[in-house]
Design an enzyme around this catalytic site. Structure first.
Site, PDB file in Angstrom:
ATOM      1  N   THR A 156       0.829  -1.205   0.000  1.00  0.00           N
ATOM      2  CA  THR A 156       0.000   0.000   0.000  1.00  0.00           C
ATOM      3  C   THR A 156       0.864   1.257   0.000  1.00  0.00           C
ATOM      4  O   THR A 156       0.631   2.195  -0.770  1.00  0.00           O
ATOM      5  CB  THR A 156      -0.953   0.001   1.208  1.00  0.00           C
ATOM      6  OG1 THR A 156      -1.954  -1.003   1.009  1.00  0.00           O
ATOM      7  CG2 THR A 156      -1.638   1.354   1.370  1.00  0.00           C
ATOM      8  N   GLN A 170       0.571  -9.847  -6.060  1.00  0.00           N
ATOM      9  CA  GLN A 170      -0.196 -11.090  -6.130  1.00  0.00           C
ATOM     10  C   GLN A 170       0.391 -12.095  -7.114  1.00  0.00           C
ATOM     11  O   GLN A 170      -0.035 -13.245  -7.169  1.00  0.00           O
ATOM     12  CB  GLN A 170      -1.644 -10.793  -6.526  1.00  0.00           C
ATOM     13  CG  GLN A 170      -2.443 -10.036  -5.473  1.00  0.00           C
ATOM     14  CD  GLN A 170      -2.831 -10.908  -4.288  1.00  0.00           C
ATOM     15  OE1 GLN A 170      -2.532 -12.103  -4.246  1.00  0.00           O
ATOM     16  NE2 GLN A 170      -3.509 -10.322  -3.316  1.00  0.00           N
ATOM     17  N   SER A 183       5.155  -7.167  -2.128  1.00  0.00           N
ATOM     18  CA  SER A 183       4.774  -7.281  -0.719  1.00  0.00           C
ATOM     19  C   SER A 183       5.306  -8.581  -0.141  1.00  0.00           C
ATOM     20  O   SER A 183       5.156  -9.648  -0.749  1.00  0.00           O
ATOM     21  CB  SER A 183       3.248  -7.250  -0.581  1.00  0.00           C
ATOM     22  OG  SER A 183       2.854  -7.616   0.730  1.00  0.00           O
ATOM     23  N   ALA A 184       5.901  -8.498   1.042  1.00  0.00           N
ATOM     24  CA  ALA A 184       6.376  -9.703   1.717  1.00  0.00           C
ATOM     25  C   ALA A 184       5.219 -10.547   2.226  1.00  0.00           C
ATOM     26  O   ALA A 184       5.314 -11.772   2.332  1.00  0.00           O
ATOM     27  CB  ALA A 184       7.289  -9.327   2.879  1.00  0.00           C
ATOM     28  N   THR A 203      12.970   4.593  11.228  1.00  0.00           N
ATOM     29  CA  THR A 203      13.980   3.586  11.559  1.00  0.00           C
ATOM     30  C   THR A 203      13.798   2.355  10.679  1.00  0.00           C
ATOM     31  O   THR A 203      12.697   1.815  10.551  1.00  0.00           O
ATOM     32  CB  THR A 203      13.868   3.180  13.036  1.00  0.00           C
ATOM     33  OG1 THR A 203      14.061   4.336  13.847  1.00  0.00           O
ATOM     34  CG2 THR A 203      14.900   2.122  13.396  1.00  0.00           C
ATOM     35  N   CYS A 227      -9.470  -5.956   1.727  1.00  0.00           N
ATOM     36  CA  CYS A 227      -9.688  -4.534   2.031  1.00  0.00           C
ATOM     37  C   CYS A 227     -11.135  -4.138   1.771  1.00  0.00           C
ATOM     38  O   CYS A 227     -11.760  -3.439   2.564  1.00  0.00           O
ATOM     39  CB  CYS A 227      -8.750  -3.672   1.194  1.00  0.00           C
ATOM     40  SG  CYS A 227      -7.003  -3.967   1.534  1.00  0.00           S
TER      41      CYS A 227
END
Length: 395
Positions: free
Chosen positions: A75, A181, A201-202, A239, A329
């Protein structure tokens, strides 16, 4: 098979962290907890491990490490890409909510799709005017499984870019794809895809949640969404998540190594589940492309027109089966799927739709048991609504 076993079939929404990934991450949650931006030796070691993870991620997608921005999931990566665009933005009508919502803050237009979810190339050509600065089209849709012809789109973009330059145009033209995806099914290489920006995305590949990346080609100036300490080359302050980056690298390496074999296995299981459900309910409808090579192998989007998907999800939950009704979502807000609306699915089809997605832990026995439990839930709901389960028509 144990009739009480929970069967999870919503891997497009979330995957468990693989044991090997968790083992790789644990040291950075305990002994190696140091802030990578600190000046002392132990912190410098954490920083070095973070940069090594970046290099491993870059290697897996054929990129240079300096072109990667590690961030908090797909996102954020999608928002970074679209926020950096100049001019008008074109996004596919079936894109993830993070792409659609980010585009709404810009001058934008939606690119229509055909009934199977594939991009309407003819309309895209017409929309691609000199004012357009960015096109965002996902490599594969996480709701109906449609795989887009990204290379064909990239060829069109390259041609328009050349003609624009020849005419003295100053507006840059970029192509962004969210490949989150697609990683478990398709080879991801930025050079062969010919895109300018790419999101991963992990959380979709058995890595940690809230970890992702945006790759951007040389010369693209990414505009920060956050202000702060200037980490990630001044683009993404905060961080550094060393554990997340290390876990992401491990997950992507494993996904790449097992991709071909796992994709074939999941397609075989998906096809078996689809066959059994359609034989039991010939009136059910499967969304997405008919050709297997154009649809994600582990995804089955099936609709039972006349039934209500939300009730089916509850009935299946009672039977120990977890499935989705669309993207997580959208489902969390209990609204109709914009993907089904974009492909022109009838309201009855949209209302009765289930998204079933497979993953590495799913076995043949799971599929056999899931087919039976889903079938029983559909029959129960059909009878409750006064429909003949064999035909879907009024009994």
């Amino acid at each position: 098979m144990d009739a009480t076993k929970e069967i999870y079939l919503d891997y497009a929404a979330a995957t468990p962290v693989a044991p090997s990934v968790l083992r790789a991450m644990l040291p950075y949650m305990s002994d190696m907890f140091y802030n990578p931006s600190a000046p002392y030796r132990l912190a410098r070691k954490a920083k070095a491990d973070y940069e090594e993870a970046r290099s491993r991620l870059a290697h897996e997608i054929g990129a240079k490490p300096d072109n990667l921005i590690i961030c908090a999931g797909a996102t954020e990566a999608n928002n970074l890409a679209i926020n950096s665009a100049e001019g008008r933005v074109l996004v596919l009508a079936t894109e993830h909510e993070s792409v659609l919502a980010a585009a709404e803050a810009k001058d934008h237009a939606l690119i229509p799709v055909h009934r199977d979810g594939r991009v309407d190339m003819e309309t895209l050509e017409k929309l691609l005017t000199p004012e357009v600065g960015l096109i965002s089209i996902s490599l594969a849709n996480g709701e109906i499984g449609t795989i887009q012809p990204i290379r064909d789109i990239a060829k069109l973009v390259a041609e328009r870019r050349q003609s624009r330059l020849a005419a003295g145009g100053k507006m840059p033209l970029w192509l962004h794809t969210d490949a989150s995806q697609a990683v478990n099914a398709l080879a991801i290489n930025v050079a062969s895809l010919h895109v300018d920006m790419l999101t991963l995305s992990a959380a979709k590949i058995y890595g940690p949640k809230q970890v992702g990346l945006l790759w951007a080609e040389d010369g693209i100036a990414i505009k920060p969404l956050l202000q702060g300490g200037g980490q990630e080359g001044g683009v993404r302050s905060g961080t550094e998540n060393v554990a997340g980056a290390v876990g992401f690298a491990c997950a992507l390496e494993e996904a790449t190594a097992h991709r071909t074999q796992e994709a074939k296995r999941e397609q075989k299981l998906r096809d078996r589940l689809q066959k059994e459900l359609l034989e039991r309910f010939p009136w059910a409808e499967v969304e997405g492309p008919k050709k297997a090579k154009l649809r994600l192998p582990g995804l089955l989007h099936i609709s039972f027109p006349g039934l209500e998907a939300r009730r089916l999800v509850i009935l299946l939950e009672d039977r120990g089966v977890s499935v989705g009704t669309g993207s997580a979502c959208a489902a969390s807000r209990m609204r109709e799927s914009h993907v089904l609306e974009a492909i022109g699915a009838a309201p009855a089809v949209a209302d009765g739709s289930l998204r079933i997605t497979l993953g590495a832990p799913v076995t043949e026995e799971d599929i056999e048991e899931a087919a039976a439990r889903i079938g029983n839930a559909v029959e129960e709901e059909a009878r409750r609504r006064g429909l003949d389960p064999r035909t879907g028509k009024a009994a």
